[in-house]
Design a protein around this motif. Structure first.
Motif, PDB file in Angstrom:
ATOM      1  N   PRO A  18      11.447  39.183  40.891  1.00 46.13           N
ATOM      2  CA  PRO A  18      10.906  40.549  40.938  1.00 46.13           C
ATOM      3  C   PRO A  18       9.538  40.600  40.263  1.00 46.13           C
ATOM      4  O   PRO A  18       9.272  39.859  39.318  1.00 46.13           O
ATOM      5  N   VAL A  19       8.701  41.456  40.751  1.00 45.04           N
ATOM      6  CA  VAL A  19       7.363  41.620  40.201  1.00 45.04           C
ATOM      7  C   VAL A  19       7.231  43.051  39.713  1.00 45.04           C
ATOM      8  O   VAL A  19       7.495  43.989  40.458  1.00 45.04           O
ATOM      9  N   ARG A  20       6.824  43.215  38.472  1.00 40.82           N
ATOM     10  CA  ARG A  20       6.627  44.553  37.927  1.00 40.82           C
ATOM     11  C   ARG A  20       5.185  44.981  38.159  1.00 40.82           C
ATOM     12  O   ARG A  20       4.257  44.214  37.957  1.00 40.82           O
ATOM     13  N   VAL A  21       5.033  46.224  38.617  1.00 37.96           N
ATOM     14  CA  VAL A  21       3.710  46.794  38.865  1.00 37.96           C
ATOM     15  C   VAL A  21       3.677  48.215  38.320  1.00 37.96           C
ATOM     16  O   VAL A  21       4.725  48.823  38.054  1.00 37.96           O
ATOM     17  N   THR A  22       2.481  48.748  38.170  1.00 42.16           N
ATOM     18  CA  THR A  22       2.349  50.136  37.742  1.00 42.16           C
ATOM     19  C   THR A  22       2.647  51.048  38.924  1.00 42.16           C
ATOM     20  O   THR A  22       2.689  50.602  40.080  1.00 42.16           O
ATOM     21  N   ALA A  28      -0.454  51.961  45.909  1.00 41.37           N
ATOM     22  CA  ALA A  28      -1.480  51.304  46.715  1.00 41.37           C
ATOM     23  C   ALA A  28      -0.857  50.331  47.715  1.00 41.37           C
ATOM     24  O   ALA A  28      -1.239  50.302  48.890  1.00 41.37           O
ATOM     25  N   VAL A  29       0.101  49.542  47.258  1.00 43.32           N
ATOM     26  CA  VAL A  29       0.780  48.592  48.148  1.00 43.32           C
ATOM     27  C   VAL A  29       1.548  49.345  49.234  1.00 43.32           C
ATOM     28  O   VAL A  29       1.525  48.970  50.413  1.00 43.32           O
ATOM     29  N   SER A  30       2.203  50.421  48.859  1.00 47.50           N
ATOM     30  CA  SER A  30       2.959  51.219  49.831  1.00 47.50           C
ATOM     31  C   SER A  30       2.041  51.805  50.892  1.00 47.50           C
ATOM     32  O   SER A  30       2.374  51.808  52.081  1.00 47.50           O
ATOM     33  N   ARG A  31       0.865  52.305  50.477  1.00 47.31           N
ATOM     34  CA  ARG A  31      -0.103  52.852  51.444  1.00 47.31           C
ATOM     35  C   ARG A  31      -0.598  51.771  52.395  1.00 47.31           C
ATOM     36  O   ARG A  31      -0.708  51.986  53.600  1.00 47.31           O
ATOM     37  N   GLN A  32      -0.888  50.587  51.854  1.00 48.82           N
ATOM     38  CA  GLN A  32      -1.366  49.494  52.698  1.00 48.82           C
ATOM     39  C   GLN A  32      -0.286  49.065  53.697  1.00 48.82           C
ATOM     40  O   GLN A  32      -0.582  48.793  54.860  1.00 48.82           O
TER      41      GLN A  32
END
Length: 112
Positions: A18-22, A28-32
């Motif tokens: 798993p990768v933790r992100v803000t 941003a990833v979801s929009r892309q």
């Protein structure tokens, strides 16, 4: 009738850590991913494995490709007639007009 069984090599049984992100990074990833027409999982899988994510083609893309193919076929026929010495000016004008219409549609759909 159920879904066909996948071959062992095609089964996705392994997980990446798993990768933790803000929240902002996740947004941003979801929009892309949404812009590419992919789920976040598919978007990240493609990006990780190939270095790029290939967007899904939509119905608009398919219709435009079909229309551009038709125009290309017409242009090929016009070129053959012209090479055979046949007068093709009226037919060529119609093909060019159709091409301009499709290109305007492409610009309206994908323009800046």
């Amino acid at each position: 009738m159920g879904r066909p069984t996948k071959a062992d090599a095609d089964r996705r049984t392994m997980q990446l850590p798993p990768v933790r992100v803000t929240e902002a990074e996740f947004a941003a990833v979801s929009r892309q991913a949404a812009a590419a027409g992919l789920s976040v999982t598919d978007y990240l899988r493609q990006l990780t494995l190939t270095g790029r994510a290939v967007p899904r083609r939509g119905a608009v893309d398919d219709r435009l490709l079909v229309e551009l193919n038709r125009i290309g076929v017409n242009l090929n026929q016009v070129a053959r007639s012209a090479n055979a010495g046949d007068p093709v000016t009226a037919e060529l004008g119609g093909v060019i007009a159709r091409l301009h219409g499709v290109l305007e549609q492409v610009g309206a759909t994908y323009g800046p």
